[in-house]
Design an enzyme around this catalytic site. Structure first.
Site, PDB file in Angstrom:
ATOM      1  N   LYS A  87       9.343  -4.949  -8.319  1.00  0.00           N
ATOM      2  CA  LYS A  87      10.130  -6.171  -8.494  1.00  0.00           C
ATOM      3  C   LYS A  87      10.274  -6.490  -9.980  1.00  0.00           C
ATOM      4  CE  LYS A  87       9.935 -11.036  -7.397  1.00  0.00           C
ATOM      5  NZ  LYS A  87       9.165 -12.114  -6.784  1.00  0.00           N
TER       6      LYS A  87
ATOM      7  N   GLU B 236      -3.845 -12.699  -1.356  1.00  0.00           N
ATOM      8  CA  GLU B 236      -3.114 -12.979  -2.593  1.00  0.00           C
ATOM      9  C   GLU B 236      -2.336 -14.290  -2.438  1.00  0.00           C
ATOM     10  OE1 GLU B 236       0.196 -10.426  -4.406  1.00  0.00           O
ATOM     11  OE2 GLU B 236      -1.496  -9.786  -5.612  1.00  0.00           O
TER      12      GLU B 236
ATOM     13  N   HIS C 234     -18.035   2.140  16.133  1.00  0.00           N
ATOM     14  CA  HIS C 234     -19.121   3.069  15.801  1.00  0.00           C
ATOM     15  C   HIS C 234     -19.529   2.931  14.344  1.00  0.00           C
ATOM     16  CE1 HIS C 234     -18.615   4.914  19.733  1.00  0.00           C
ATOM     17  NE2 HIS C 234     -17.339   4.657  19.549  1.00  0.00           N
TER      18      HIS C 234
END
Ligand code: F6P
Length: 548
Positions: free
Chosen positions: A205, A352, A383
């Site tokens: 961005k 965030e 597990h």
């Protein structure tokens, strides 16, 4: 944000604490009403949310909804679909909903018709992805593209990676992701690629994120070293950014740049042009279907009454768990290999967005905000860390996600997977009490003393709240709805906490200091380093790696 309410000063907050003091255990709540699953199961697009194993009741839910109303949620959720200024600290609108609005809708922001801009960008995405997938777009030597590499990090990585992985094998080029600055990633990936047949997407961005810049430069050098001439780089790179000049500096013509806008936060950008890897790998139609699913959830969030609203109830119940019941973390447990990357994706989205210490007006928050979110796929986790969940001492809440229809034909596997998912949710809620174990062991011939000790080791407290999301399937529409569900959950929580869910100032200092330290590591000049330990580490690193 428009809210002025500090939730902790509301009489509803005290009332919620009062409920918590009086509320019986989850097992008792479940035993007292065997229709809880009807009362607390909510239908939302492509999914049902079973909230019956949350430790709450109708009174709690009513007060939580009233708290949301008092915070102004009803108006705020509508503002999320119109020009708004929710991101106050950056003076930006928040409009990821425009990314999947119907063509012809109109939302004008900063003088721009956001929906029209999105439609233009979608047309370009379609053109580009079709060209690559049909072989019309060719590499420098005239050969079709076989591999696509997305270079990006954070929101420019996690969403597309989640969706691409969830959709399984591609129907077009193979899609890879290069995110980490750790050279191991590029070193492992590049030798597997044919430079003449690979398209790189620089997804950023800002077009300023260090990891992405360094990886992009390494890739460009790799292409040049392998004989791709500079003018032909445009056949091997496209970019997605708001920063046209920086992309141009990198050598990319505007034709190779897909737009992004300030009103789309990085972690809210998977349904923007940042989703290009999805369209390249799985076809533009798959991307459109993702958008349709997200849009259906958007409309549900905007229109459904608060007490029957999936994202709202999910947000409220987790706020209740954390702020009133005192859970310390939230485990996201997808019982679906396809959703392997969902916890990673949600970590950025939730942590965030809502990991903030001040309210939108700068005043300190008065309750715990954000959520420590973690998890991975079932049954693997059973597990590994479920022992701690069942018998450890740290309070948590959980979110199980099970697709009813899997993406494969192995029915027995899916039955087992579902069985284990349901079993874990039941054991979290009910646990197992010591007395009944002891009685059972004594009935099997153990002495009372031995049975008492053995029972202490085997008992499980239960009383751990969880939500079960039954997803229709793993189709793109369902993934879009699941993503939008969580986006809106985060919005609701941020609204009630009164914080700005759309900035991320906390990550900036580390970036700046990282650059200063990098310079000192490269030059040996540590004059700008103020911390003695860091100075010593720089000296040690330079000495041990031969930088001196
Ligand atoms: O980590 C901070 C951050 O700014 C995220 O919010 C963002 O998703 C990521 O970095 C990548 O940013 P960009 O797309 O500008 O490269």
């Amino acid at each position: 944000m428009t809210t002025a309410l500090d939730p902790t000063t509301s009489p509803l907050w005290s009332s919620l604490h009062e409920h918590a003091r009086r509320l019986p255990s989850l097992a008792q709540l479940l035993d007292a009403d065997d229709r809880r699953h009807e009362t607390f199961r909510v239908a939302a697009p492509r999914m049902q949310l079973d909230l019956s194993r949350q430790r709450w009741n109708a009174d709690v839910q009513r007060d939580l909804v009233a708290l949301a109303e008092a915070a102004g949620l009803d108006a705020a959720r509508r503002q999320l679909f119109t020009a708004n200024r929710f991101n106050v600290s950056e003076d930006r609108a928040v409009l990821h909903t425009a990314l999947r609005a119907a063509a012809g809708d109109r939302i004008v922001v900063d003088g721009m018709d956001a929906v029209a801009a999105v439609q233009d960008a979608l047309a370009r995405m379609r053109e580009l992805s079709d060209a690559v997938r049909t072989g019309t777009w060719r590499g420098a030597t005239g050969r079709a593209i076989r591999d696509v590499v997305n270079i990006g990090i954070g929101g420019s990585f996690l969403g597309p990676a989640l969706v691409c992985d969830a959709l399984g094998p591609t129907s077009g080029p193979q899609v890879h992701f290069l995110a980490n600055i750790d050279g191991e990633e590029a070193t492992r990936l590049l030798p597997r690629l044919d430079p003449t047949r690979t398209l790189f997407i620089i997804a950023s961005k800002s077009f300023g994120t260090l990891e992405t810049q360094v990886n992009a430069r390494t890739v460009r050098a790799w292409l040049l070293e392998r004989g791709i001439a500079t003018p032909d780089l445009r056949r091997h790179f496209v970019a997605i950014s708001t920063n046209v000049p920086a992309a141009a500096d990198f050598g990319l013509p505007e034709d190779n740049l897909l737009p992004l806008w300030d009103w789309v936060g990085g972690r809210y950008s998977v349904t923007s042009t940042i989703g290009l890897p999805i369209a390249l790998g799985h076809g533009f139609r798959a991307f459109e279907r993702l958008l349709a699913g997200a849009r259906a959830m958007d409309e549900h969030f905007r229109d459904a009454q608060l007490a029957a609203n999936g994202p709202v109830l999910l947000a409220l119940v987790e706020l209740w768990n954390q702020n009133i019941l005192g859970t310390e973390s939230h485990a996201v447990l997808p019982y679906a290999r396809a959703l392997d990357l969902l916890p990673d994706y949600l970590q950025q989205l939730e942590m965030e967005s809502n990991g903030k210490g001040v309210r939108s007006d700068g005043a300190p928050v008065t309750t715990r905000t954000g959520t420590v979110l973690w998890g991975n796929v079932g049954t693997n986790g059973q597990h590994a860390y479920h022992q701690l969940l069942h018998q450890g001492t740290a309070p948590f809440s959980a979110e199980f996600i099970l697709p009813l229809h899997p993406g494969h034909a192995l029915a027995e596997h899916h039955r087992w997977l579902a069985a284990h998912c349901f079993a874990q949710a039941e054991v979290f809620a009910r646990g197992r009490d010591r007395t009944s174990i002891q009685a059972e062991l004594e009935a099997r011939g153990m002495t009372a003393a031995a049975a008492r000790t053995a029972a202490a080791h085997r008992a499980m407290p239960g009383n751990h709240p969880s939500t079960l999301i039954l997803l229709d399937d793993l189709a793109p529409e369902s993934l879009g709805a699941l993503i939008a569900l969580h986006e809106h959950k985060v919005f609701v929580q941020g609204m009630i906490w009164g914080i700005n869910s759309f900035d991320q100032w906390g990550v900036e200092l580390g970036k700046v200091l990282g650059t200063t330290i990098h310079d000192a590591l490269a030059s040996g000049d540590d004059a700008a380093i103020h911390d003695a330990t860091t100075r010593d580490l720089i000296a040690l690193f330079r000495a041990r790696t031969g930088s001196n």
